[in-house]
Design a protein around this motif. Structure first.
Motif, PDB file in Angstrom:
ATOM      1  N   MET A   1       0.530  -1.269   0.127  1.00 47.08           N
ATOM      2  CA  MET A   1       0.087  -0.051  -0.061  1.00 47.08           C
ATOM      3  C   MET A   1       0.571   1.489  -0.256  1.00 47.08           C
ATOM      4  O   MET A   1      -0.043   2.341  -0.703  1.00 47.08           O
ATOM      5  N   ALA A   2       1.965   1.243   0.667  1.00 47.93           N
ATOM      6  CA  ALA A   2       2.750   2.562   0.817  1.00 47.93           C
ATOM      7  C   ALA A   2       3.070   2.759  -0.604  1.00 47.93           C
ATOM      8  O   ALA A   2       4.143   3.887  -0.805  1.00 47.93           O
ATOM      9  N   ILE A   3       4.451   1.465  -1.049  1.00 49.27           N
ATOM     10  CA  ILE A   3       4.662   2.025  -2.465  1.00 49.27           C
ATOM     11  C   ILE A   3       3.746   2.513  -3.787  1.00 49.27           C
ATOM     12  O   ILE A   3       4.709   3.277  -4.478  1.00 49.27           O
ATOM     13  N   ALA A   4       2.447   2.353  -3.550  1.00 49.10           N
ATOM     14  CA  ALA A   4       1.007   3.166  -4.703  1.00 49.10           C
ATOM     15  C   ALA A   4       1.581   4.307  -4.147  1.00 49.10           C
ATOM     16  O   ALA A   4       0.911   5.594  -5.123  1.00 49.10           O
ATOM     17  N   PHE A   5       1.500   4.631  -2.938  1.00 53.39           N
ATOM     18  CA  PHE A   5       1.183   6.302  -2.607  1.00 53.39           C
ATOM     19  C   PHE A   5       3.387   6.582  -2.956  1.00 53.39           C
ATOM     20  O   PHE A   5       2.910   8.282  -3.839  1.00 53.39           O
ATOM     21  N   ILE A   6       4.072   5.995  -2.959  1.00 48.91           N
ATOM     22  CA  ILE A   6       5.324   6.653  -3.350  1.00 48.91           C
ATOM     23  C   ILE A   6       4.754   7.123  -4.950  1.00 48.91           C
ATOM     24  O   ILE A   6       5.822   8.111  -5.219  1.00 48.91           O
ATOM     25  N   PHE A   7       4.838   6.295  -5.812  1.00 46.96           N
ATOM     26  CA  PHE A   7       4.285   5.942  -7.276  1.00 46.96           C
ATOM     27  C   PHE A   7       3.799   7.529  -7.217  1.00 46.96           C
ATOM     28  O   PHE A   7       3.755   7.794  -8.475  1.00 46.96           O
ATOM     29  N   ASN A   8       2.634   7.412  -6.786  1.00 43.22           N
ATOM     30  CA  ASN A   8       1.620   8.672  -6.793  1.00 43.22           C
ATOM     31  C   ASN A   8       2.670  10.103  -6.880  1.00 43.22           C
ATOM     32  O   ASN A   8       2.343  10.268  -7.830  1.00 43.22           O
ATOM     33  N   ASP A   9       2.800  10.314  -5.977  1.00 48.10           N
ATOM     34  CA  ASP A   9       3.532  10.935  -5.253  1.00 48.10           C
ATOM     35  C   ASP A   9       4.902  11.604  -6.115  1.00 48.10           C
ATOM     36  O   ASP A   9       4.895  12.571  -6.635  1.00 48.10           O
ATOM     37  N   LEU A  10       5.743  10.631  -6.838  1.00 52.26           N
ATOM     38  CA  LEU A  10       7.321  10.548  -8.309  1.00 52.26           C
ATOM     39  C   LEU A  10       5.929  10.673  -9.242  1.00 52.26           C
ATOM     40  O   LEU A  10       6.993  11.314  -9.896  1.00 52.26           O
ATOM     41  N   SER A  11       5.318  10.428  -9.426  1.00 50.59           N
ATOM     42  CA  SER A  11       4.515  10.359 -10.565  1.00 50.59           C
ATOM     43  C   SER A  11       4.432  12.099 -11.132  1.00 50.59           C
ATOM     44  O   SER A  11       4.294  12.523 -11.951  1.00 50.59           O
ATOM     45  N   SER A  12       3.602  12.111  -9.812  1.00 53.42           N
ATOM     46  CA  SER A  12       3.503  13.980  -9.935  1.00 53.42           C
ATOM     47  C   SER A  12       4.799  15.056 -10.004  1.00 53.42           C
ATOM     48  O   SER A  12       4.989  15.831 -10.485  1.00 53.42           O
ATOM     49  N   VAL A  13       5.108  14.479  -8.710  1.00 49.90           N
ATOM     50  CA  VAL A  13       6.918  15.505  -8.959  1.00 49.90           C
ATOM     51  C   VAL A  13       7.272  15.304 -10.828  1.00 49.90           C
ATOM     52  O   VAL A  13       7.554  16.505 -11.326  1.00 49.90           O
ATOM     53  N   MET A  14       7.379  14.008 -10.985  1.00 47.47           N
ATOM     54  CA  MET A  14       7.872  14.164 -12.900  1.00 47.47           C
ATOM     55  C   MET A  14       7.212  14.860 -13.640  1.00 47.47           C
ATOM     56  O   MET A  14       7.440  15.697 -14.433  1.00 47.47           O
ATOM     57  N   THR A  15       6.197  14.906 -13.255  1.00 46.85           N
ATOM     58  CA  THR A  15       5.364  15.537 -14.238  1.00 46.85           C
ATOM     59  C   THR A  15       5.342  17.005 -14.093  1.00 46.85           C
ATOM     60  O   THR A  15       5.181  18.274 -15.233  1.00 46.85           O
ATOM     61  N   VAL A  16       5.854  17.799 -12.781  1.00 48.28           N
ATOM     62  CA  VAL A  16       6.264  19.264 -12.359  1.00 48.28           C
ATOM     63  C   VAL A  16       7.225  19.428 -13.444  1.00 48.28           C
ATOM     64  O   VAL A  16       7.336  20.555 -13.781  1.00 48.28           O
ATOM     65  N   VAL A  17       7.947  18.394 -13.175  1.00 44.03           N
ATOM     66  CA  VAL A  17       9.347  18.972 -13.201  1.00 44.03           C
ATOM     67  C   VAL A  17       9.527  18.511 -14.734  1.00 44.03           C
ATOM     68  O   VAL A  17      10.246  19.449 -15.843  1.00 44.03           O
ATOM     69  N   SER A  18       8.727  17.650 -15.433  1.00 48.31           N
ATOM     70  CA  SER A  18       8.081  17.658 -16.585  1.00 48.31           C
ATOM     71  C   SER A  18       8.259  18.828 -17.708  1.00 48.31           C
ATOM     72  O   SER A  18       8.639  19.293 -18.532  1.00 48.31           O
ATOM     73  N   LEU A  19       6.658  19.245 -16.859  1.00 47.67           N
ATOM     74  CA  LEU A  19       6.604  20.957 -17.405  1.00 47.67           C
ATOM     75  C   LEU A  19       7.559  22.163 -17.273  1.00 47.67           C
ATOM     76  O   LEU A  19       7.276  23.156 -18.280  1.00 47.67           O
ATOM     77  N   THR A  20       7.902  22.053 -15.527  1.00 42.53           N
ATOM     78  CA  THR A  20       9.155  22.565 -16.363  1.00 42.53           C
ATOM     79  C   THR A  20       9.821  23.073 -16.326  1.00 42.53           C
ATOM     80  O   THR A  20      10.503  24.475 -17.851  1.00 42.53           O
ATOM     81  N   THR A  21      10.341  21.549 -16.983  1.00 35.79           N
ATOM     82  CA  THR A  21      11.582  22.081 -18.373  1.00 35.79           C
ATOM     83  C   THR A  21      10.978  22.744 -19.400  1.00 35.79           C
ATOM     84  O   THR A  21      11.904  22.931 -20.037  1.00 35.79           O
ATOM     85  N   PHE A  22      10.381  21.631 -19.988  1.00 34.68           N
ATOM     86  CA  PHE A  22       9.080  22.427 -21.051  1.00 34.68           C
ATOM     87  C   PHE A  22       9.218  23.972 -21.293  1.00 34.68           C
ATOM     88  O   PHE A  22       9.034  24.752 -22.012  1.00 34.68           O
ATOM     89  N   ILE A  23       8.777  24.247 -20.411  1.00 37.56           N
ATOM     90  CA  ILE A  23       8.504  25.957 -20.029  1.00 37.56           C
ATOM     91  C   ILE A  23       9.975  26.876 -20.235  1.00 37.56           C
ATOM     92  O   ILE A  23       9.870  27.415 -20.934  1.00 37.56           O
ATOM     93  N   GLY A  24      10.705  25.446 -19.840  1.00 32.15           N
ATOM     94  CA  GLY A  24      11.949  26.267 -19.599  1.00 32.15           C
ATOM     95  C   GLY A  24      13.035  26.476 -21.000  1.00 32.15           C
ATOM     96  O   GLY A  24      13.422  27.720 -21.358  1.00 32.15           O
ATOM     97  N   ILE A  25      12.521  25.608 -21.971  1.00 28.75           N
ATOM     98  CA  ILE A  25      12.861  24.755 -23.518  1.00 28.75           C
ATOM     99  C   ILE A  25      11.835  25.885 -23.369  1.00 28.75           C
ATOM    100  O   ILE A  25      13.058  26.863 -24.993  1.00 28.75           O
TER     101      ILE A  25
END
Length: 63
Positions: free
Chosen positions: A1-25
């Protein structure tokens, strides 16, 4: 159960990082007015050699 929460949090963080990188480019490309640099780079394939002659080829000619 805890692994599912970790993957959900990492997915959200990677989405924000990817969007920030795209806007930076986009910002680096369009806001900084680098069109002169991009125009110069676009013409590089058409630049002549230093001696003005055709490029030397080390490939054997067949035929």
């Amino acid at each position: 159960m805890a692994i599912a929460f970790i993957f959900n949090d990492l997915s959200s963080v990677m989405t924000v990082v990817s969007l920030t990188t795209f806007i930076g480019i986009l910002w680096w490309t369009f806001v900084l007015n680098r069109s002169a640099d991009f125009d110069e780079a676009a013409h590089l394939p058409f630049a002549d050699d230093a001696d003005g002659g055709p490029p030397s080829s080390t490939e054997n000619k067949h035929g």
